[in-house]
Scaffold this motif. Structure first.
Motif, short mmCIF file in Angstrom:
data_model
loop_
_atom_site.label_atom_id
_atom_site.label_comp_id
_atom_site.label_asym_id
_atom_site.label_seq_id
_atom_site.Cartn_x
_atom_site.Cartn_y
_atom_site.Cartn_z
N THR A 172 0.84 -1.20 0.00
CA THR A 172 0.00 0.00 0.00
C THR A 172 0.87 1.25 0.00
OG1 THR A 172 -1.80 -1.13 1.17
CG2 THR A 172 -1.79 1.28 1.24
N ILE A 223 2.51 1.48 -3.57
CA ILE A 223 1.60 1.83 -4.66
C ILE A 223 1.07 3.25 -4.51
CG2 ILE A 223 -0.57 1.19 -5.80
CD1 ILE A 223 1.80 -0.75 -6.22
N THR A 224 0.90 3.71 -3.27
CA THR A 224 0.30 5.03 -3.05
C THR A 224 1.33 6.11 -2.72
OG1 THR A 224 -0.08 4.62 -0.68
CG2 THR A 224 -1.81 3.94 -2.22
N GLN A 242 -5.97 7.25 -1.12
CA GLN A 242 -4.96 6.18 -1.08
C GLN A 242 -5.61 4.81 -1.26
OE1 GLN A 242 -3.02 7.21 2.73
NE2 GLN A 242 -1.09 7.11 1.62
N PHE A 297 -5.09 2.10 -4.28
CA PHE A 297 -4.62 0.74 -4.03
C PHE A 297 -5.62 -0.29 -4.56
CE2 PHE A 297 -4.23 -3.09 -1.40
CZ PHE A 297 -2.89 -3.38 -1.59
N TRP A 310 -5.36 -0.60 -8.27
CA TRP A 310 -4.16 -1.38 -8.62
C TRP A 310 -4.39 -2.87 -8.38
CZ3 TRP A 310 -1.50 -4.46 -5.13
CH2 TRP A 310 -0.33 -5.06 -5.62
#
Length: 434
Positions: free
Chosen positions: A281, A284-285, A397, A401, A404
């Motif tokens: 997390t 990706i964020t 966020q 996530f 994704w």
């Protein structure tokens, strides 16, 4: 001579018949042996199928990785066990507050009803458990591509902390990041001409409203300072929670969940998956901006297109927007404030409304916009990049996530098999079964 005559004469025909009978007996014995072997083999296979082969069958595949029936069933049983523990804790808490028939009873009863609803719908619960397991496998495979791992030290530490043991002492809660919110920019002449009554945009929490390091509760025990008039009773000294205590507690816990099929290895895997999710997390964020393009808008909601057109005509003739909003708008949550919706980003409103609002210039009024709520007349009062609140940033966020994660599922390929006949319905809630 008489004895010789009494003896039976054994002929070739007689010998042939005896030999034939022996062959038939051998065939019969062989057939019985084969049949017996097949019966035993079928029984053994049935036992192995039930306790070994079936547990190894895939209930889902993620890329080349498979989730077996055994793993799935153990996780479902464990999840049910956890819900039952939660039910019992809620019931105990309710008793502390006067029971389910007290003034607070409805709150606890609602919580208990939600738990029993999940337990009573095993297929729905199983789908949620399986989806969580699929996400674990996706994150694990994607993390490996990025060389993101969980060390044994990290896993052991998390395992210990899950049972309340902190080798270096209970940590102090870290302060939440306090966002500094940019105030609304000074209204331009255009905006001042639009707003006859100064609207109040949706309030955004200020930096002082956010929890700070001093506001956050810490692990420091409450100290009671005696006064000159009241002599305090010394509090009992808390028994230190040692590593040996943690080991005992964890082993007792593992013994309790043994019947669910959840082993220590699987529990550690679940904790490892949680740690991986946190790391992924963050990865990706990491580039998610703290700012967002937003508009400040107001609207009047009408039930049909003709009323919307009539209202738009009245606005164009010079009637006051805020008066018309209070009189005609079906959006009771904003009509009293002239239809003011405050600031919002893309995706906060339904697509039709959001697209129309972001396409308007400051001061511009839209034609009637149809949505599932009715027909909107929209006017944009402001358009600028604004800093997100802590809650909105966390939501952004999570959305990033989740997007994704769904993309990764598609790329890896996920296949789920039917779970309706293999989803456990135990353990059961004893109070519900009685």
């Amino acid at each position: 001579m008489a004895e010789e005559e009494s003896k039976k004469v054994i002929t070739k025909k007689h010998l042939a018949r005896l030999e034939k009978e022996q062959i038939q007996r051998r065939y019969l014995l062989t057939g019985v042996s084969i049949a017996l072997f097949l019966v035993i083999a079928l029984i053994v296979y049935g036992i192995l199928d039930q306790f070994v082969f079936q547990n190894q069958r895939p209930v889902a595949t993620v890329g080349t990785d498979k989730i077996t029936v055994g793993q799935y069933q153990a996780r479902v049983k464990y999840s049910r066990w956890e819900l039952i523990q939660q039910y019992n804790r809620t019931l105990q808490m309710a008793e502390l507050f006067g029971g389910l028939s007290s003034d607070n009873g409805s709150y606890f009863q609602n919580s208990l009803s939600q738990i029993t609803s999940q337990l009573d719908n095993p297929t729905y619960m199983g789908e949620n458990v399986l989806e969580a397991m699929i996400e674990e496998r996706v994150i694990e495979q994607e993390a490996a591509k990025l060389w993101i791992t969980i060390t044994d030290e990290e896993l052991n530490k998390a395992m210990e902390e899950a049972f309340g043991y902190y080798a270096n002492g209970t940590p102090t809660a870290e302060p939440t990041y306090a966002f500094s919110f940019a105030p609304t920019s000074t209204l331009s002449r255009t905006q001042l001409a639009i707003v006859t009554i100064t609207p109040t945009p949706t309030e955004a929490p200020t930096a002082t409203e956010m929890p700070t390091a001093t506001q956050a509760p810490t692990s420091t025990p409450l100290s009671v300072t005696p006064t000159s008039t009241v002599e305090s009773t010394p509090l009992p000294t808390e028994t230190p929670y040692t590593f040996e205590g943690y080991q005992k507690t964890s082993q007792e816990y593992l013994a309790k969940i043994k019947d669910t099929g959840m082993t220590e290895a699987e529990l550690r895997y679940a904790i490892k998956s949680s740690l991986l999710r946190t790391k992924m997390t963050e990865k990706i964020t990491s580039d998610v901006s703290h700012k967002e393009d937003q508009v400040w808008a107001r609207h009047i909601l009408l039930e049909d297109e003709q009323k919307a057109k009539d209202t738009l005509a009245r606005i164009q003739k010079g009637e006051a927007w805020d008066i018309l909003a209070k009189e005609l708008s079906k959006d009771t949550s904003s009509s009293a404030s002239g239809g003011d919706l405050g600031w919002f980003g893309k995706g906060k409103m339904v697509a039709e409304f959001s697209d129309a609002a972001f396409a308007l210039k400051i001061g511009e009024i839209s034609q009637p916009v149809k949505s599932s709520f009715g027909y909107h007349i929209i006017q944009v009062l402001g358009h600028e990049e604004r800093e997100l609140s802590a809650a909105d940033y966390a939501t952004k966020q999570q959305t990033t996530f989740n997007d994704w994660l769904e993309k990764s599922k598609t790329e890896l390929g996920v296949k789920k098999n039917d779970i309706s006949n293999i989803t456990p319905k135990e353990p059961i809630l004893e109070s519900a079964a009685q």
